[in-house]
Design a protein around this motif. Structure first.
Motif, mmCIF file in Angstrom:
data_model
loop_
_atom_site.group_PDB
_atom_site.id
_atom_site.type_symbol
_atom_site.label_atom_id
_atom_site.label_comp_id
_atom_site.label_asym_id
_atom_site.label_seq_id
_atom_site.Cartn_x
_atom_site.Cartn_y
_atom_site.Cartn_z
ATOM 1 N N VAL A 6 0.836 -1.203 0.000
ATOM 2 C CA VAL A 6 0.000 0.000 0.000
ATOM 3 C C VAL A 6 0.872 1.254 0.000
ATOM 4 O O VAL A 6 0.577 2.238 -0.693
ATOM 5 C CB VAL A 6 -0.948 0.003 1.213
ATOM 6 C CG1 VAL A 6 -1.630 1.354 1.372
ATOM 7 C CG2 VAL A 6 -1.993 -1.099 1.077
ATOM 8 N N ASP B 87 -4.721 1.557 6.408
ATOM 9 C CA ASP B 87 -5.587 2.329 5.518
ATOM 10 C C ASP B 87 -5.738 3.769 5.988
ATOM 11 O O ASP B 87 -5.760 4.701 5.164
ATOM 12 C CB ASP B 87 -6.960 1.659 5.424
ATOM 13 C CG ASP B 87 -6.909 0.339 4.670
ATOM 14 O OD1 ASP B 87 -5.919 0.106 3.956
ATOM 15 O OD2 ASP B 87 -7.857 -0.464 4.796
ATOM 16 N N ARG C 266 -6.876 6.163 3.221
ATOM 17 C CA ARG C 266 -7.931 5.379 2.598
ATOM 18 C C ARG C 266 -9.030 5.062 3.609
ATOM 19 O O ARG C 266 -8.787 5.066 4.807
ATOM 20 C CB ARG C 266 -7.370 4.054 2.049
ATOM 21 C CG ARG C 266 -6.286 4.211 1.000
ATOM 22 C CD ARG C 266 -5.798 2.850 0.531
ATOM 23 N NE ARG C 266 -4.863 2.939 -0.566
ATOM 24 C CZ ARG C 266 -4.376 1.885 -1.227
ATOM 25 N NH1 ARG C 266 -4.729 0.663 -0.868
ATOM 26 N NH2 ARG C 266 -3.527 2.053 -2.223
ATOM 27 N N PRO D 201 -10.941 2.496 5.636
ATOM 28 C CA PRO D 201 -10.594 1.126 6.034
ATOM 29 C C PRO D 201 -11.440 0.083 5.325
ATOM 30 O O PRO D 201 -12.651 0.007 5.501
ATOM 31 C CB PRO D 201 -10.861 1.128 7.547
ATOM 32 C CG PRO D 201 -10.699 2.552 7.960
ATOM 33 C CD PRO D 201 -11.233 3.355 6.796
#
Length: 209
Positions: free
Chosen positions: A24, A138, A143, A145
């Motif tokens: 990520v 995240d 982001r 989650p």
């Protein structure tokens, strides 16, 4: 559960979550420090939060020397060989993530149960240990989650916690069967795109006269 088996499952989950965090970070164009930070926090963030919540000593986390070394190697591989790791990761990532989720969820639930915590605390410990690292990842990556909005992910952690709290499973062989069960449900849920019910607000447009 036998310590050797438990350690292997923990290492598999640690490597899976460390790779997930590093992947990520690379997708979000983080630098080397960011990749290492996100990788380690994904692998150990859930356990750290769990320890605080159920009053386990911090030394419990720092004593995981082998797991830290495995996470370090996994992140280094992701950084120096991103194409190679990414190609194979996409094939086995769901499987290792499923095993990690199962092993960590059971581990968290057992920690809370051994401390005599109520069902709510056992569930929280299972969810935070199994899915907390992904939530931290995240959030830090900006982001939403994924474990809270797609698939039945944290739901499998809750299932493990309930079965352990009510002692439906309470032996080494039971825990192994539960690992297999949770892992299988996670993989099937991913492939079948199982999701919990959602509610959406209907936004009514106002007309300006």
């Amino acid at each position: 559960m036998d310590n050797a088996i438990w350690e292997v499952l923990g290492i598999v989950g640690t490597i899976a979550f460390a790779l997930s965090g590093a992947a990520v970070a690379i997708e979000e164009d983080f630098d080397l420090l960011g990749i290492f930070t996100l990788g380690f926090l994904t692998a150990f963030g859930g356990g750290a939060i769990r320890n605080v919540m159920i009053d386990l000593p911090a030394s419990t986390l720092w004593s995981q020397g082998l797991e830290f070394n495995c996470a370090l190697v996994a992140i280094l591989l992701m950084f120096f060989l991103p194409s190679l790791v990414n190609r194979h990761w996409r094939r086995v990532g769901v499987f290792t993530d499923a095993v990690g989720l199962a092993a960590f969820s059971i581990q968290g639930a057992l920690h809370a149960q051994n401390l005599g915590q109520p069902l709510s605390a056992v569930i929280v410990a299972a969810v935070l240990t199994g899915a907390g690292g992904g939530i931290v990842r995240d959030v830090l990556a900006g982001r939403k989650p994924g474990v809270l909005r797609s698939e039945i992910y944290a739901g499998w952690s809750i299932l493990a916690a309930v079965l352990i709290y009510f002692q439906v499973v309470n032996s080494n062989i039971d825990y192994l069967i539960l690992v297999v069960l949770i892992s299988a449900l996670r993989i099937i849920g991913y492939r079948k795109n199982w999701q919990l019910p959602k509610v959406k607000w209907k936004v009514e447009e106002t007309k300006n006269d």
